[in-house]
Motif scaffolding. Structure first.
Motif, short mmCIF file in Angstrom:
data_model
loop_
_atom_site.label_atom_id
_atom_site.label_comp_id
_atom_site.label_asym_id
_atom_site.label_seq_id
_atom_site.Cartn_x
_atom_site.Cartn_y
_atom_site.Cartn_z
N GLY A 112 0.67 -1.12 0.25
CA GLY A 112 0.09 -0.13 0.00
C GLY A 112 0.99 1.43 -0.03
O GLY A 112 1.97 1.27 -0.56
N SER A 113 0.31 2.20 0.35
CA SER A 113 1.09 3.41 0.54
C SER A 113 2.09 3.56 1.67
O SER A 113 2.00 2.77 2.55
CB SER A 113 0.23 4.69 0.68
OG SER A 113 -0.29 4.62 2.23
N TYR A 114 3.00 4.29 1.56
CA TYR A 114 4.00 4.24 2.50
C TYR A 114 3.59 4.63 3.62
O TYR A 114 4.15 4.35 4.85
CB TYR A 114 5.23 5.39 2.08
CG TYR A 114 6.24 4.69 1.09
CD1 TYR A 114 7.24 3.53 1.38
CD2 TYR A 114 6.16 5.10 -0.13
CE1 TYR A 114 7.87 2.98 0.52
CE2 TYR A 114 7.08 4.73 -0.96
CZ TYR A 114 7.93 3.52 -0.92
OH TYR A 114 8.62 2.99 -1.81
N GLU A 115 2.68 5.52 3.82
CA GLU A 115 1.80 6.02 5.21
C GLU A 115 1.26 4.75 5.71
O GLU A 115 1.41 4.16 6.83
CB GLU A 115 0.95 7.10 4.63
CG GLU A 115 0.13 7.27 5.97
CD GLU A 115 -1.30 8.24 5.80
OE1 GLU A 115 -1.88 8.40 6.58
OE2 GLU A 115 -1.30 8.74 4.68
N ASP A 116 0.51 3.82 4.81
CA ASP A 116 -0.01 2.73 5.47
C ASP A 116 0.86 1.78 6.01
O ASP A 116 0.70 0.92 6.98
CB ASP A 116 -0.84 2.14 4.43
CG ASP A 116 -2.17 2.80 3.95
OD1 ASP A 116 -2.51 3.74 4.66
OD2 ASP A 116 -2.71 2.63 3.05
N ASP A 145 3.35 14.49 -0.45
CA ASP A 145 2.95 13.35 -1.78
C ASP A 145 3.81 12.23 -1.46
O ASP A 145 3.40 11.03 -1.76
CB ASP A 145 3.04 13.99 -3.08
CG ASP A 145 2.16 15.15 -3.34
OD1 ASP A 145 1.12 15.18 -2.61
OD2 ASP A 145 2.33 16.01 -4.19
N TRP A 147 4.41 10.30 0.82
CA TRP A 147 3.99 9.26 1.89
C TRP A 147 2.60 8.59 1.06
O TRP A 147 2.25 7.57 1.48
CB TRP A 147 3.30 9.76 3.15
CG TRP A 147 4.57 10.21 3.92
CD1 TRP A 147 5.11 11.57 3.96
CD2 TRP A 147 5.57 9.58 4.46
NE1 TRP A 147 6.15 11.58 4.90
CE2 TRP A 147 6.59 10.19 5.01
CE3 TRP A 147 5.50 8.15 4.77
CZ2 TRP A 147 7.68 9.83 5.71
CZ3 TRP A 147 6.71 7.75 5.31
CH2 TRP A 147 7.85 8.55 5.95
N GLN A 148 2.38 9.16 -0.03
CA GLN A 148 1.01 8.37 -0.67
C GLN A 148 1.38 7.57 -1.88
O GLN A 148 0.71 6.86 -2.48
CB GLN A 148 0.04 9.61 -1.23
CG GLN A 148 -0.49 10.53 -0.33
CD GLN A 148 -0.85 9.57 1.01
OE1 GLN A 148 -1.50 8.56 1.04
NE2 GLN A 148 -0.47 10.28 2.37
N LYS A 149 2.61 7.56 -2.12
CA LYS A 149 3.14 6.46 -3.17
C LYS A 149 3.11 5.10 -2.85
O LYS A 149 3.17 5.03 -1.34
CB LYS A 149 4.87 6.98 -3.32
CG LYS A 149 4.97 8.26 -4.10
CD LYS A 149 6.51 8.62 -4.38
CE LYS A 149 6.85 9.69 -5.14
NZ LYS A 149 8.10 10.19 -5.26
N THR A 150 2.99 4.38 -3.62
CA THR A 150 2.80 2.82 -3.05
C THR A 150 3.90 1.97 -3.10
O THR A 150 4.77 2.02 -3.87
CB THR A 150 1.60 2.33 -3.78
OG1 THR A 150 1.85 2.42 -5.27
CG2 THR A 150 0.37 3.05 -3.75
#
Length: 357
Positions: A112-116, A145, A147-150
């Motif tokens: 998933g995203s790096y945040e997830d 942005d 942190w939203q890359k997967t």
């Protein structure tokens, strides 16, 4: 500017924070904010029974003008001298250092995203991990942005602090743990581009021509560069799973610097397809790429009438640095660290810059 000293008490899954003292008579203060690693601080103060009782290991040191960074005292050194006087040296790191007390256990496969991914690692090891919890710890604000890359990755047994900042450097983001009442909040964020190569934000330029660049040194070294990774995973011989990774266009000929990454211990779980497993290997390959080594050290004007630190620009931002006398310009370079020093001579700023892709 005053220093505030708080006691920190763990009450099972919660913390209790109370103000113990306010100090404004220290001899010197170093406040080192870093973007890709945990920052640190040092307080040098006259030793007295009162100060020794105030500055205790495990207590929190805060600045009255900084609501984002809080230090936790880790080391004390008392020196007595009949002629020079008695002094206490108080050192420690910022609250993100608490994550160093945990490892990633057991193995986590995340997609998933790096945040997830960060949320999953922290939830299982810090937030909802029983007696392994860090009391009062939770996720805070997430911005940027990057942190939203997967990605898909598999991590196990890494120290969480080291893993988190390694991930930050890979994607160009940062993490910070701050005190929010009786809670510890972990923020994820990224820097802002304020260089001459963009026009969305006001430009920040440090230059000898503007008298805000007091000193400048620069060195570059290609010897450590690695820009193309061969990544081999589980299996034996020709049956080993393998892939390659590079950032951007594949480098060729004299511009190609290869590295081998051994990931034989990264297992392919039953619910992970071959394509997903190769993505895990690629993520590991990305972590092993090394940019050409550059060293840029400068001293900048602390009281510049043009730009004010922590108002016009912040650690993590991209700025422009130039030395017109020698025709050197770094049009987009990242401010990855700032040591703020206060002593009898006043306030000084010592930045650390790093060229990024």
């Amino acid at each position: 500017m005053q220093l505030e000293i708080y006691s920190l008490t763990a009450l099972k899954d919660q913390i209790s924070v109370s103000l113990e003292a306010i100090c404004d008579s220290y001899s010197s203060l170093l406040w080192d904010i870093e973007f890709y690693q945990c920052g640190c601080f040092e307080v040098y103060i006259a030793a007295s029974p009162q100060n020794v009782s105030i500055f205790q290991r495990g207590r929190i040191v805060a600045r009255s003008d900084d609501a984002q960074h809080f230090g936790i005292i880790e080391s004390l050194q008392l020196e007595t001298d009949a002629e020079k006087g008695d002094y206490l040296t108080v050192t420690g790191r910022f609250l993100a250092s608490l994550l160093e007390r945990r490892i990633i256990y057991p193995t986590i496969t995340a997609n998933g995203s790096y945040e997830d991914i960060v949320r999953k690692v922290l939830f299982r090891n810090v937030i909802s991990a029983g007696i392994r919890n860090l009391p009062g710890f939770s996720m805070g604000i997430v911005s940027g942005d990057c942190w939203q890359k997967t990605a898909r990755m598999q991590v196990s047994y890494d120290n969480i602090l080291e893993w988190l900042y390694s991930l930050c450097e890979t994607i160009g983001g940062s993490a910070n743990v701050r005190l929010d009442g009786n809670a510890l909040k972990c923020d994820l964020f990224s820097g802002t581009d304020r260089s001459l190569l963009q026009d969305d934000n006001p430009h920040i330029v440090f230059s000898d021509a503007y008298n805000n660049l007091l000193s400048f040194s620069y060195a570059a070294d290609d010897a450590v560069q690695k820009n193309f990774a061969y990544v081999l995973g589980c299996g034996e011989g020709n049956a080993r799973k393998r892939t390659t990774f590079c950032s951007g266009a594949e480098p060729t000929y004299l511009d190609r610097y290869e590295v081998y990454v051994d990931e034989r211990n990264t297992a392919q779980e039953e619910d992970v397809t071959d394509a997903e497993y190769l993505e895990i290997l690629k993520s590991s390959g990305a972590e092993h790429l090394v940019q050409p080594k550059t060293a840029s050290e400068s001293a900048i004007a602390a009281f510049s009438t043009q730009y004010q630190y922590n108002k016009d620009y912040f650690v993590g931002d991209y700025v422009t640095v130039e030395q017109k006398r020698f025709g050197l310009i770094q049009p987009r370079i990242q401010l990855i660290g700032m040591v703020e020093s206060f002593d009898q001579n006043g306030r000084s700023l010592t930045p650390t810059f790093k060229e990024m892709e």
